[in-house]
Design a protein around this motif. Structure first.
Motif, PDB file in Angstrom:
ATOM      1  N   UNK A   1      41.401  33.450  34.339  1.00  0.00           N
ATOM      2  CA  UNK A   1      42.443  33.923  33.438  1.00  0.00           C
ATOM      3  C   UNK A   1      42.743  35.419  33.653  1.00  0.00           C
ATOM      4  N   UNK A   2      41.808  36.144  34.324  1.00  0.00           N
ATOM      5  CA  UNK A   2      42.035  37.559  34.612  1.00  0.00           C
ATOM      6  C   UNK A   2      42.854  37.777  35.877  1.00  0.00           C
ATOM      7  N   UNK A   3      42.856  36.765  36.772  1.00  0.00           N
ATOM      8  CA  UNK A   3      43.446  36.933  38.095  1.00  0.00           C
ATOM      9  C   UNK A   3      44.934  37.244  38.066  1.00  0.00           C
ATOM     10  N   UNK A   4      45.806  36.547  37.276  1.00  0.00           N
ATOM     11  CA  UNK A   4      47.257  36.785  37.365  1.00  0.00           C
ATOM     12  C   UNK A   4      47.667  38.235  37.164  1.00  0.00           C
ATOM     13  N   UNK A   5      47.114  38.912  36.158  1.00  0.00           N
ATOM     14  CA  UNK A   5      47.521  40.297  35.950  1.00  0.00           C
ATOM     15  C   UNK A   5      46.656  41.285  36.716  1.00  0.00           C
ATOM     16  N   UNK A   6      45.505  40.817  37.233  1.00  0.00           N
ATOM     17  CA  UNK A   6      44.630  41.703  37.990  1.00  0.00           C
ATOM     18  C   UNK A   6      45.217  42.023  39.370  1.00  0.00           C
ATOM     19  N   UNK A   7      45.966  41.090  39.946  1.00  0.00           N
ATOM     20  CA  UNK A   7      46.514  41.298  41.298  1.00  0.00           C
ATOM     21  C   UNK A   7      47.535  42.436  41.329  1.00  0.00           C
ATOM     22  N   UNK A   8      48.604  42.430  40.503  1.00  0.00           N
ATOM     23  CA  UNK A   8      49.551  43.562  40.550  1.00  0.00           C
ATOM     24  C   UNK A   8      48.930  44.884  40.103  1.00  0.00           C
ATOM     25  N   UNK A   9      47.998  44.812  39.136  1.00  0.00           N
ATOM     26  CA  UNK A   9      47.332  46.039  38.698  1.00  0.00           C
ATOM     27  C   UNK A   9      46.556  46.664  39.850  1.00  0.00           C
ATOM     28  N   UNK A  10      45.817  45.823  40.598  1.00  0.00           N
ATOM     29  CA  UNK A  10      45.046  46.331  41.729  1.00  0.00           C
ATOM     30  C   UNK A  10      45.965  46.868  42.822  1.00  0.00           C
ATOM     31  N   UNK A  11      47.089  46.170  43.071  1.00  0.00           N
ATOM     32  CA  UNK A  11      48.053  46.653  44.070  1.00  0.00           C
ATOM     33  C   UNK A  11      48.605  48.021  43.717  1.00  0.00           C
ATOM     34  N   UNK A  12      48.914  48.203  42.437  1.00  0.00           N
ATOM     35  CA  UNK A  12      49.436  49.511  42.010  1.00  0.00           C
ATOM     36  C   UNK A  12      48.374  50.600  42.136  1.00  0.00           C
ATOM     37  N   UNK A  13      47.104  50.269  41.827  1.00  0.00           N
ATOM     38  CA  UNK A  13      46.031  51.253  41.946  1.00  0.00           C
ATOM     39  C   UNK A  13      45.825  51.684  43.402  1.00  0.00           C
ATOM     40  N   UNK A  14      45.947  50.738  44.328  1.00  0.00           N
ATOM     41  CA  UNK A  14      45.718  51.053  45.737  1.00  0.00           C
ATOM     42  C   UNK A  14      46.892  51.816  46.364  1.00  0.00           C
ATOM     43  N   UNK A  15      48.108  51.347  46.115  1.00  0.00           N
ATOM     44  CA  UNK A  15      49.250  51.911  46.851  1.00  0.00           C
ATOM     45  C   UNK A  15      50.250  52.672  45.986  1.00  0.00           C
ATOM     46  N   UNK A  16      50.051  52.641  44.669  1.00  0.00           N
ATOM     47  CA  UNK A  16      50.969  53.372  43.802  1.00  0.00           C
ATOM     48  C   UNK A  16      52.374  52.806  43.849  1.00  0.00           C
ATOM     49  N   UNK A  17      53.395  53.662  43.846  1.00  0.00           N
ATOM     50  CA  UNK A  17      54.793  53.237  43.802  1.00  0.00           C
ATOM     51  C   UNK A  17      55.231  52.514  45.066  1.00  0.00           C
TER      52      UNK A  17
ATOM     53  N   UNK B   1      37.824  36.415  46.659  1.00  0.00           N
ATOM     54  CA  UNK B   1      36.503  36.642  47.264  1.00  0.00           C
ATOM     55  C   UNK B   1      35.601  37.408  46.297  1.00  0.00           C
ATOM     56  N   UNK B   2      36.183  38.430  45.649  1.00  0.00           N
ATOM     57  CA  UNK B   2      35.401  39.242  44.717  1.00  0.00           C
ATOM     58  C   UNK B   2      34.933  38.478  43.496  1.00  0.00           C
ATOM     59  N   UNK B   3      35.634  37.385  43.125  1.00  0.00           N
ATOM     60  CA  UNK B   3      35.244  36.584  41.951  1.00  0.00           C
ATOM     61  C   UNK B   3      34.078  35.654  42.249  1.00  0.00           C
ATOM     62  N   UNK B   4      33.792  35.399  43.509  1.00  0.00           N
ATOM     63  CA  UNK B   4      32.714  34.480  43.856  1.00  0.00           C
ATOM     64  C   UNK B   4      31.356  35.018  43.421  1.00  0.00           C
ATOM     65  N   UNK B   5      31.127  36.324  43.652  1.00  0.00           N
ATOM     66  CA  UNK B   5      29.829  36.917  43.310  1.00  0.00           C
ATOM     67  C   UNK B   5      29.582  36.873  41.801  1.00  0.00           C
ATOM     68  N   UNK B   6      30.534  37.317  40.941  1.00  0.00           N
ATOM     69  CA  UNK B   6      30.305  37.194  39.496  1.00  0.00           C
ATOM     70  C   UNK B   6      30.082  35.763  39.041  1.00  0.00           C
ATOM     71  N   UNK B   7      30.760  34.817  39.682  1.00  0.00           N
ATOM     72  CA  UNK B   7      30.587  33.418  39.298  1.00  0.00           C
ATOM     73  C   UNK B   7      29.153  32.957  39.546  1.00  0.00           C
ATOM     74  N   UNK B   8      28.628  33.287  40.716  1.00  0.00           N
ATOM     75  CA  UNK B   8      27.247  32.921  41.038  1.00  0.00           C
ATOM     76  C   UNK B   8      26.276  33.624  40.089  1.00  0.00           C
ATOM     77  N   UNK B   9      26.522  34.909  39.819  1.00  0.00           N
ATOM     78  CA  UNK B   9      25.657  35.669  38.905  1.00  0.00           C
ATOM     79  C   UNK B   9      25.666  35.058  37.502  1.00  0.00           C
TER      80      UNK B   9
ATOM     81  N   UNK C   1      27.984  46.200  38.905  1.00  0.00           N
ATOM     82  CA  UNK C   1      27.351  46.637  40.150  1.00  0.00           C
ATOM     83  C   UNK C   1      27.997  45.989  41.369  1.00  0.00           C
ATOM     84  N   UNK C   2      28.197  44.668  41.302  1.00  0.00           N
ATOM     85  CA  UNK C   2      28.796  43.974  42.448  1.00  0.00           C
ATOM     86  C   UNK C   2      30.267  44.325  42.599  1.00  0.00           C
ATOM     87  N   UNK C   3      30.978  44.476  41.466  1.00  0.00           N
ATOM     88  CA  UNK C   3      32.408  44.793  41.517  1.00  0.00           C
ATOM     89  C   UNK C   3      32.679  46.171  42.064  1.00  0.00           C
TER      90      UNK C   3
END
Length: 332
Positions: free
Chosen positions: A1-17, A39-47, A74-76
Protein backbone atom coordinates in the motif's frame (compact mmCIF):
# COMPACT_ATOMS: atom_id res chain seq x y z
CA UNK A 1 0.00 0.00 0.00
CA UNK A 2 3.07 2.28 0.35
CA UNK A 3 4.41 1.56 -3.15
CA UNK A 4 2.06 3.75 -5.33
CA UNK A 5 3.01 7.06 -3.72
CA UNK A 6 6.53 5.98 -2.77
CA UNK A 7 7.66 5.74 -6.42
CA UNK A 8 7.05 9.40 -7.48
CA UNK A 9 8.25 10.66 -4.10
CA UNK A 10 11.52 8.75 -4.50
CA UNK A 11 11.89 9.98 -8.10
CA UNK A 12 11.50 13.57 -6.98
CA UNK A 13 14.04 13.08 -4.16
CA UNK A 14 16.63 11.66 -6.57
CA UNK A 15 16.24 13.95 -9.57
CA UNK A 16 14.22 16.92 -8.35
CA UNK A 17 12.37 18.92 -11.04
CA UNK A 18 14.14 17.13 -13.89
CA UNK A 19 12.15 14.01 -13.01
CA UNK A 20 8.98 15.77 -14.23
CA UNK A 21 10.66 17.83 -16.98
CA UNK A 22 9.93 15.45 -19.86
CA UNK A 23 7.80 12.39 -20.44
CA UNK A 24 10.90 10.36 -21.22
CA UNK A 25 12.58 11.27 -17.92
CA UNK A 26 9.41 10.53 -15.99
CA UNK A 27 8.89 7.14 -17.68
CA UNK A 28 12.49 5.98 -17.34
CA UNK A 29 12.82 7.28 -13.81
CA UNK A 30 9.53 5.64 -12.75
CA UNK A 31 10.59 2.25 -14.14
CA UNK A 32 13.98 2.46 -12.39
CA UNK A 33 12.43 3.45 -9.06
CA UNK A 34 9.68 0.82 -9.37
CA UNK A 35 12.28 -1.92 -9.75
CA UNK A 36 14.30 -0.56 -6.83
CA UNK A 37 11.22 -0.26 -4.58
CA UNK A 38 10.14 -3.83 -5.32
CA UNK A 39 13.64 -5.14 -4.62
CA UNK A 40 13.93 -2.98 -1.51
CA UNK A 41 10.61 -4.34 -0.15
CA UNK A 42 11.85 -7.94 -0.19
CA UNK A 43 14.22 -7.46 2.77
CA UNK A 44 11.59 -5.87 5.09
CA UNK A 45 9.15 -8.62 4.13
CA UNK A 46 11.59 -11.35 5.15
CA UNK A 47 12.47 -9.46 8.36
CA UNK A 48 8.78 -9.04 9.27
CA UNK A 49 8.07 -12.74 8.80
CA UNK A 50 11.09 -13.65 10.91
CA UNK A 51 10.18 -11.26 13.75
CA UNK A 52 6.54 -12.45 13.80
CA UNK A 53 7.67 -16.08 14.02
CA UNK A 54 9.97 -15.25 16.95
CA UNK A 55 7.43 -13.08 18.82
CA UNK A 56 3.90 -14.12 17.78
CA UNK A 57 2.00 -13.33 21.01
CA UNK A 58 -0.21 -10.21 21.38
CA UNK A 59 1.65 -9.21 24.56
CA UNK A 60 4.88 -9.05 22.52
CA UNK A 61 3.59 -6.23 20.30
CA UNK A 62 6.07 -3.54 21.45
CA UNK A 63 9.07 -5.82 21.04
CA UNK A 64 7.80 -6.95 17.64
CA UNK A 65 7.19 -3.47 16.22
CA UNK A 66 10.48 -2.17 17.69
CA UNK A 67 12.53 -4.92 16.06
CA UNK A 68 10.73 -4.50 12.76
CA UNK A 69 11.26 -0.72 12.76
CA UNK A 70 14.96 -1.09 13.61
CA UNK A 71 15.50 -3.77 10.97
CA UNK A 72 13.52 -1.87 8.33
CA UNK A 73 15.41 1.38 8.94
CA UNK A 74 18.83 -0.30 8.94
CA UNK A 75 18.18 -2.25 5.74
CA UNK A 76 16.35 0.65 4.06
CA UNK A 77 19.03 3.24 4.77
CA UNK A 78 21.80 0.86 3.67
CA UNK A 79 19.95 0.03 0.46
CA UNK A 80 19.24 3.73 -0.27
CA UNK A 81 22.90 4.64 0.30
CA UNK A 82 24.05 1.96 -2.16
CA UNK A 83 21.53 3.18 -4.74
CA UNK A 84 22.79 6.76 -4.37
CA UNK A 85 26.37 5.65 -5.01
CA UNK A 86 25.36 3.60 -8.06
CA UNK A 87 23.30 6.48 -9.50
CA UNK A 88 26.22 8.87 -9.02
CA UNK A 89 28.72 6.46 -10.61
CA UNK A 90 26.64 5.95 -13.76
CA UNK A 91 24.99 9.41 -13.80
CA UNK A 92 21.57 7.86 -14.35
CA UNK A 93 19.28 10.48 -15.91
CA UNK A 94 21.86 13.11 -15.05
CA UNK A 95 21.96 12.29 -11.32
CA UNK A 96 24.80 13.88 -9.39
CA UNK A 97 25.50 13.15 -5.74
CA UNK A 98 24.59 16.04 -3.43
CA UNK A 99 24.92 15.75 0.36
CA UNK A 100 21.63 17.61 0.86
CA UNK A 101 19.82 15.27 -1.53
CA UNK A 102 21.36 12.24 0.14
CA UNK A 103 20.23 13.50 3.55
CA UNK A 104 16.65 13.97 2.39
CA UNK A 105 16.61 10.52 0.80
CA UNK A 106 17.90 8.83 3.96
CA UNK A 107 15.54 10.78 6.27
CA UNK A 108 12.59 9.95 4.02
CA UNK A 109 13.52 6.27 3.90
CA UNK A 110 13.79 6.22 7.69
CA UNK A 111 10.31 7.70 8.08
CA UNK A 112 8.78 5.42 5.46
CA UNK A 113 10.23 2.31 7.09
CA UNK A 114 9.02 3.30 10.56
CA UNK A 115 5.52 3.87 9.19
CA UNK A 116 5.70 0.54 7.34
CA UNK A 117 6.63 -1.28 10.56
CA UNK A 118 3.67 0.31 12.33
CA UNK A 119 1.24 -0.59 9.55
CA UNK A 120 2.43 -4.20 9.46
CA UNK A 121 1.95 -4.46 13.21
CA UNK A 122 -1.59 -3.04 12.91
CA UNK A 123 -2.39 -5.54 10.16
CA UNK A 124 -0.97 -8.43 12.21
CA UNK A 125 -2.86 -7.34 15.34
CA UNK A 126 -6.08 -7.20 13.32
CA UNK A 127 -5.40 -10.70 11.98
CA UNK A 128 -4.81 -11.96 15.53
CA UNK A 129 -8.06 -10.39 16.73
CA UNK A 130 -10.00 -11.86 13.82
CA UNK A 131 -8.52 -15.32 14.44
CA UNK A 132 -9.31 -15.13 18.16
CA UNK A 133 -12.86 -14.00 17.42
CA UNK A 134 -13.40 -16.90 15.02
CA UNK A 135 -12.08 -19.37 17.61
CA UNK A 136 -14.38 -17.85 20.23
CA UNK A 137 -17.37 -18.27 17.93
CA UNK A 138 -16.38 -21.85 17.23
CA UNK A 139 -16.04 -22.48 20.96
CA UNK A 140 -19.49 -21.00 21.61
CA UNK A 141 -20.91 -23.26 18.93
CA UNK A 142 -19.07 -26.21 20.41
CA UNK A 143 -20.50 -25.44 23.86
CA UNK A 144 -23.99 -25.32 22.38
CA UNK A 145 -23.45 -28.66 20.64
CA UNK A 146 -22.12 -30.09 23.90
CA UNK A 147 -25.22 -28.90 25.75
CA UNK A 148 -27.49 -30.42 23.13
CA UNK A 149 -25.53 -33.65 23.23
CA UNK A 150 -25.79 -33.67 27.01
CA UNK A 151 -29.59 -33.36 26.79
CA UNK A 152 -29.62 -36.38 24.47
CA UNK A 153 -27.55 -38.36 26.98
CA UNK A 154 -29.95 -37.54 29.78
CA UNK A 155 -32.90 -39.19 28.06
CA UNK A 156 -31.22 -41.89 25.95
CA UNK A 157 -34.19 -44.20 25.31
CA UNK A 158 -32.02 -47.08 24.06
CA UNK A 159 -29.94 -47.16 27.25
CA UNK A 160 -33.03 -46.80 29.41
CA UNK A 161 -34.78 -49.65 27.58
CA UNK A 162 -31.80 -51.99 28.01
CA UNK A 163 -31.50 -51.08 31.69
CA UNK A 164 -35.15 -51.73 32.39
CA UNK A 165 -35.00 -54.99 30.46
CA UNK A 166 -32.04 -56.14 32.55
CA UNK A 167 -33.83 -55.08 35.72
CA UNK A 168 -36.92 -57.06 34.70
CA UNK A 169 -34.83 -60.21 34.33
CA UNK A 170 -33.08 -59.68 37.67
CA UNK A 171 -36.34 -59.19 39.58
CA UNK A 172 -37.43 -62.67 38.59
CA UNK A 173 -34.06 -64.29 39.30
CA UNK A 174 -32.25 -62.45 42.09
CA UNK A 175 -33.97 -59.77 44.15
CA UNK A 176 -30.76 -58.81 45.96
CA UNK A 177 -28.97 -58.08 42.70
CA UNK A 178 -32.08 -56.31 41.43
CA UNK A 179 -31.98 -53.94 44.40
CA UNK A 180 -28.29 -53.20 43.79
CA UNK A 181 -29.05 -52.68 40.11
CA UNK A 182 -31.68 -50.08 41.02
CA UNK A 183 -29.22 -48.30 43.30
CA UNK A 184 -26.52 -48.20 40.60
CA UNK A 185 -29.03 -47.09 37.99
CA UNK A 186 -30.11 -44.24 40.25
CA UNK A 187 -26.46 -43.22 40.67
CA UNK A 188 -25.98 -43.24 36.90
CA UNK A 189 -29.02 -41.13 36.11
CA UNK A 190 -28.31 -38.72 38.96
CA UNK A 191 -24.89 -38.09 37.44
CA UNK A 192 -26.26 -37.87 33.88
CA UNK A 193 -28.69 -35.17 34.96
CA UNK A 194 -25.83 -33.03 36.23
CA UNK A 195 -24.58 -30.38 33.81
CA UNK A 196 -21.01 -30.49 35.08
CA UNK A 197 -20.34 -28.46 38.24
CA UNK A 198 -17.60 -26.26 36.77
CA UNK A 199 -18.47 -25.16 33.24
CA UNK A 200 -18.83 -28.75 32.06
CA UNK A 201 -15.74 -30.05 33.90
CA UNK A 202 -15.68 -32.46 36.83
CA UNK A 203 -13.15 -34.26 38.97
CA UNK A 204 -11.64 -37.58 37.97
CA UNK A 205 -12.92 -38.98 41.28
CA UNK A 206 -16.53 -38.16 40.33
CA UNK A 207 -16.05 -39.63 36.85
CA UNK A 208 -14.62 -42.86 38.25
CA UNK A 209 -17.47 -43.25 40.75
CA UNK A 210 -19.96 -42.77 37.94
CA UNK A 211 -18.04 -45.19 35.71
CA UNK A 212 -18.18 -47.96 38.30
CA UNK A 213 -21.96 -47.57 38.59
CA UNK A 214 -22.36 -47.30 34.83
CA UNK A 215 -20.23 -50.38 34.24
CA UNK A 216 -22.29 -52.35 36.74
CA UNK A 217 -25.31 -51.86 34.46
CA UNK A 218 -23.25 -52.82 31.42
CA UNK A 219 -21.81 -55.89 33.16
CA UNK A 220 -25.28 -57.00 34.19
CA UNK A 221 -26.28 -57.03 30.54
CA UNK A 222 -23.13 -58.55 28.99
CA UNK A 223 -21.88 -60.65 31.89
CA UNK A 224 -18.36 -62.01 31.45
CA UNK A 225 -18.26 -60.63 27.91
CA UNK A 226 -16.89 -57.32 29.16
CA UNK A 227 -14.28 -56.48 31.80
CA UNK A 228 -13.19 -53.19 33.37
CA UNK A 229 -9.88 -52.47 35.08
CA UNK A 230 -9.24 -49.15 36.88
CA UNK A 231 -5.71 -48.40 38.10
CA UNK A 232 -5.63 -44.69 38.92
CA UNK A 233 -3.64 -43.50 41.96
CA UNK A 234 -5.71 -41.73 44.60
CA UNK A 235 -3.55 -38.59 44.40
CA UNK A 236 -4.77 -38.07 40.80
CA UNK A 237 -8.48 -38.12 41.70
CA UNK A 238 -8.83 -34.35 42.16
CA UNK A 239 -7.66 -33.53 38.63
CA UNK A 240 -10.30 -32.31 36.18
CA UNK A 241 -11.67 -33.60 32.88
CA UNK A 242 -14.85 -32.96 30.84
CA UNK A 243 -18.11 -34.25 32.27
CA UNK A 244 -19.08 -37.74 30.96
CA UNK A 245 -15.73 -38.32 29.23
CA UNK A 246 -15.48 -41.91 30.43
CA UNK A 247 -19.02 -42.74 29.37
CA UNK A 248 -18.24 -41.54 25.83
CA UNK A 249 -15.12 -43.69 25.63
CA UNK A 250 -16.71 -46.80 27.16
CA UNK A 251 -19.69 -46.51 24.81
CA UNK A 252 -17.27 -46.03 21.93
CA UNK A 253 -15.51 -49.30 22.82
CA UNK A 254 -18.80 -51.20 23.13
CA UNK A 255 -20.20 -49.89 19.85
CA UNK A 256 -17.16 -50.78 17.75
CA UNK A 257 -16.08 -54.13 19.18
CA UNK A 258 -17.46 -57.63 19.51
CA UNK A 259 -18.58 -58.44 23.06
CA UNK A 260 -18.84 -62.13 23.97
CA UNK A 261 -17.90 -64.51 26.77
CA UNK A 262 -15.56 -66.33 24.40
CA UNK A 263 -13.86 -63.06 23.44
CA UNK A 264 -14.23 -60.62 26.37
CA UNK A 265 -13.86 -56.90 25.68
CA UNK A 266 -11.31 -55.62 28.18
CA UNK A 267 -11.40 -51.91 29.01
CA UNK A 268 -8.52 -50.46 31.01
CA UNK A 269 -8.46 -47.05 32.69
CA UNK A 270 -5.08 -45.88 33.97
CA UNK A 271 -2.50 -43.11 33.84
CA UNK A 272 -0.19 -42.57 30.87
CA UNK A 273 1.74 -40.03 32.97
CA UNK A 274 1.05 -37.75 35.94
CA UNK A 275 -1.50 -35.59 34.11
CA UNK A 276 -2.73 -37.84 31.29
CA UNK A 277 -5.47 -40.42 31.59
CA UNK A 278 -5.35 -43.43 29.25
CA UNK A 279 -8.42 -45.46 28.30
CA UNK A 280 -7.53 -48.58 26.33
CA UNK A 281 -9.43 -51.60 25.02
CA UNK A 282 -8.47 -54.69 23.05
CA UNK A 283 -9.44 -54.56 19.38
CA UNK A 284 -12.01 -57.02 18.07
CA UNK A 285 -13.88 -54.93 15.53
CA UNK A 286 -17.45 -55.54 14.50
CA UNK A 287 -18.02 -56.37 10.85
CA UNK A 288 -20.42 -53.42 10.45
CA UNK A 289 -18.44 -50.22 11.09
CA UNK A 290 -21.23 -47.96 12.26
CA UNK A 291 -20.03 -44.86 14.11
CA UNK A 292 -22.90 -43.57 16.27
CA UNK A 293 -20.54 -42.09 18.87
CA UNK A 294 -18.08 -40.57 16.41
CA UNK A 295 -19.55 -37.08 16.80
CA UNK A 296 -19.32 -37.27 20.59
CA UNK A 297 -15.65 -38.32 20.47
CA UNK A 298 -14.91 -35.59 17.91
CA UNK A 299 -16.69 -33.10 20.14
CA UNK A 300 -14.47 -34.11 23.04
CA UNK A 301 -11.30 -33.65 20.94
CA UNK A 302 -12.48 -30.28 19.59
CA UNK A 303 -13.33 -29.04 23.06
CA UNK A 304 -9.79 -29.58 24.30
CA UNK A 305 -8.32 -28.00 21.17
CA UNK A 306 -10.50 -24.89 21.07
CA UNK A 307 -10.06 -24.18 24.78
CA UNK A 308 -6.31 -24.69 24.57
CA UNK A 309 -6.40 -27.36 27.27
CA UNK A 310 -4.22 -29.88 25.46
CA UNK A 311 -4.68 -32.50 22.78
CA UNK A 312 -6.66 -35.73 22.95
CA UNK A 313 -4.41 -38.41 21.47
CA UNK A 314 -5.88 -41.48 19.78
CA UNK A 315 -3.65 -44.40 18.84
CA UNK A 316 -4.46 -47.74 17.23
CA UNK A 317 -2.24 -50.79 16.79
CA UNK A 318 -2.96 -54.39 15.85
CA UNK A 319 -4.24 -55.31 19.30
CA UNK A 320 -5.43 -52.18 21.09
CA UNK A 321 -7.34 -48.91 20.70
CA UNK A 322 -6.10 -46.22 23.09
CA UNK A 323 -7.25 -42.68 23.93
CA UNK A 324 -5.16 -40.33 26.10
CA UNK A 325 -7.02 -37.50 27.85
CA UNK A 326 -5.20 -34.50 29.40
CA UNK A 327 -6.17 -33.86 33.00
CA UNK A 328 -6.21 -30.34 34.38
CA UNK A 329 -4.99 -29.28 37.82
CA UNK A 330 -7.45 -26.39 37.95
CA UNK A 331 -10.28 -24.86 35.90
CA UNK A 332 -10.07 -21.15 35.17
Amino acid sequence: MLVPWLIPLTGWLFWGKSYFATGENFTQGTLIIAVLVLVGCLIPRVLAQRVIRLYPEPRQSMRRVGLMAAGFVASGVTFAWLVLRVFHTFHLLGFSYQPRTALWVLVTMTGVNIVAAGLIEIAYAFWQWKTTEMERQQLDQQRLMSQLDHVKQQVNPHFLFNSLNSLSVLIGEDTTRAEQFVDEMATVYRYLLQSGPRQGWTTLEAELQFTKAYFYLIHTRYGKGVELSITVPADRHLLFLPHLTLQILIDNALKHNVVSVARPLRIEIGMADEVTLRIRNNLQRKSSALDPDGNRLDSLCDRYFLMGKGIVRISVDLDHYSVEIPLLREIS
